[in-house]
Scaffold this motif. Structure first.
Motif, short mmCIF file in Angstrom:
data_model
loop_
_atom_site.label_atom_id
_atom_site.label_comp_id
_atom_site.label_asym_id
_atom_site.label_seq_id
_atom_site.Cartn_x
_atom_site.Cartn_y
_atom_site.Cartn_z
N HIS A 46 0.85 -1.19 0.00
CA HIS A 46 0.00 0.00 0.00
C HIS A 46 0.88 1.25 0.00
N THR A 47 0.27 2.41 -0.24
CA THR A 47 1.04 3.65 -0.40
C THR A 47 1.05 4.53 0.85
N GLY A 48 0.36 4.11 1.91
CA GLY A 48 0.30 4.92 3.11
C GLY A 48 1.51 4.74 4.02
N PRO A 79 4.54 -0.91 3.17
CA PRO A 79 3.93 0.42 3.18
C PRO A 79 4.75 1.43 2.40
N ASN A 80 4.32 2.70 2.46
CA ASN A 80 5.08 3.81 1.88
C ASN A 80 5.42 3.65 0.40
N ILE A 229 -4.62 13.28 6.53
CA ILE A 229 -3.89 14.53 6.73
C ILE A 229 -2.92 14.40 7.90
N MET A 230 -3.36 13.68 8.94
CA MET A 230 -2.50 13.46 10.11
C MET A 230 -1.40 12.46 9.81
N SER A 231 -1.75 11.31 9.27
CA SER A 231 -0.77 10.24 9.09
C SER A 231 0.31 10.58 8.08
N MET A 232 -0.04 11.40 7.08
CA MET A 232 0.95 11.79 6.06
C MET A 232 1.59 13.14 6.36
#
Length: 339
Positions: A46-48, A79-80, A229-232
């Motif tokens: 995933h991209t988060g 991730p990322n 908005i918070m996590s990134m």
């Protein structure tokens, strides 16, 4: 003669025993277990970030599946955007180079399953209860079956959340405040139309490149759920947040047909149950964090506005017509009536 037969019988027994010992020794040298019983690893991309909604659900899924399968099924999370963008992820799942992924249903997924554009239609959902009734019911199952026709298995929906506007400096209070702003959009037709209806300039940017695009001024703003908005850490480069809650984005959970078909019926059941459990638990976690996150944004110097959502709804009411060739009118009506 009898003595000769007894001797021959003993020799045969010894030969058989030797053969069995030889086979046993070979197995021990090979690791002492049948290769078929070795754990199967599912690679989930995933991209988060590690605090993003995708990762929260992925961790729950991993824990559940490994417990259900007694560790015969293992999950490795990437991730990322380690395995690429969301476009790369959906293509990788389709061709079998990526086992599993979760990505925004109304982004690159919508380019493969056009009906997923429905999640980009503004103000279609009233609240979370309405959303979950749709996703967990026959409508959601029908959308997932569309993915089955594209070389992948649609397993479920995890939460991303209701989306809100953010900008670097300009506060958003009315639709007119959006005029002329370069706003990042997801790579799906419905988002182009949405921003155009507000007078903004839609600018596609891959999610994994969004922070730097905001920081460098490639775009003036973006729209995402508070949790994103918070996590990134978008609040570091966006000091205005408008709580428009204009659309709800689910994360489509998909698995390659290659991986899914390699599983036994029991393993498939474990996977599906673990995906559902992750959805239920993730929703609880995110609901608890929402109010806390807004307070944290304020502490980080972010100005929060609460625009009149009905004004935004009026200006964007024709967006659904612009994607009528991709989203059947009956699907929209089914969702509206599923309250």
């Amino acid at each position: 003669m009898l003595k000769k037969k007894m001797v021959m019988g003993m020799m045969s027994t010894l030969l058989l025993a030797g053969t069995l010992v030889g086979c046993s020794s070979s197995n021990e040298k090979a690791g002492g277990q049948n290769p078929a019983s070795e754990p199967k690893t599912i690679k989930l991309a995933h991209t988060g970030s590690e605090t993003h909604q995708y990762h929260i659900a992925s961790e729950i899924f991993k824990k559940e599946l490994e417990a259900k399968s007694n560790n015969t099924l293992k999950v490795e999370i990437f991730p990322n955007a380690k395995l690429g963008s969301e476009k790369d992820a959906v293509e990788g799942v389709m061709n079998g180079t990526i086992d599993m992924s979760v990505l925004s249903a109304d982004s690159s997924m919508a380019n493969v399953v056009p009906e997923m554009n429905v999640f980009g239609i503004p103000f279609l959902f009233e609240n979370e209860e309405h959303v979950y009734k749709v996703l967990d019911g026959e409508i959601g199952k029908g959308l997932l079956k569309k993915a089955d026709e594209k070389g992948m298995k649609g397993l479920g929906f995890w939460e991303i959340g209701f989306r809100n506007m953010t900008t670097k400096e300009k506060a958003i209070n009315t639709p007119q405040d959006m005029a002329g702003l370069k706003m990042r959009v997801q790579p799906a037709p419905v988002w182009q139309e949405f921003m155009k209806s507000l007078g903004a300039n839609p600018t596609p940017v891959p999610f994994n490149e969004l922070y730097s695009a905001l920081e460098q001024g490639v775009v003036d703003g973006q729209e995402n759920p508070i949790a994103t908005i918070m996590s990134m850490k978008f609040y570091e480069v966006q000091k205005q947040v408008a709580l428009t809650k204009h659309t709800y984005s689910p994360g489509a959970v998909i698995m390659s047909s290659k991986m899914y078909d390699s599983l036994s019926d029991e393993q498939k059941k474990w996977v599906e149950e673990a995906v559902l459990k992750a959805a239920q638990e993730q929703r609880k976690v995110l609901a608890e964090k929402e109010a806390q996150s807004i307070e944290e944004l304020k502490k980080n110097g972010v100005n929060i506005t609460e625009p009149d959502r009905s004004a935004f709804a009026e200006v964007t009411k024709d967006v659904s017509k612009a994607v009528a060739d991709k989203v059947p009118a009956e699907l929209i009506e089914q969702i509206k009536s599923a309250k």
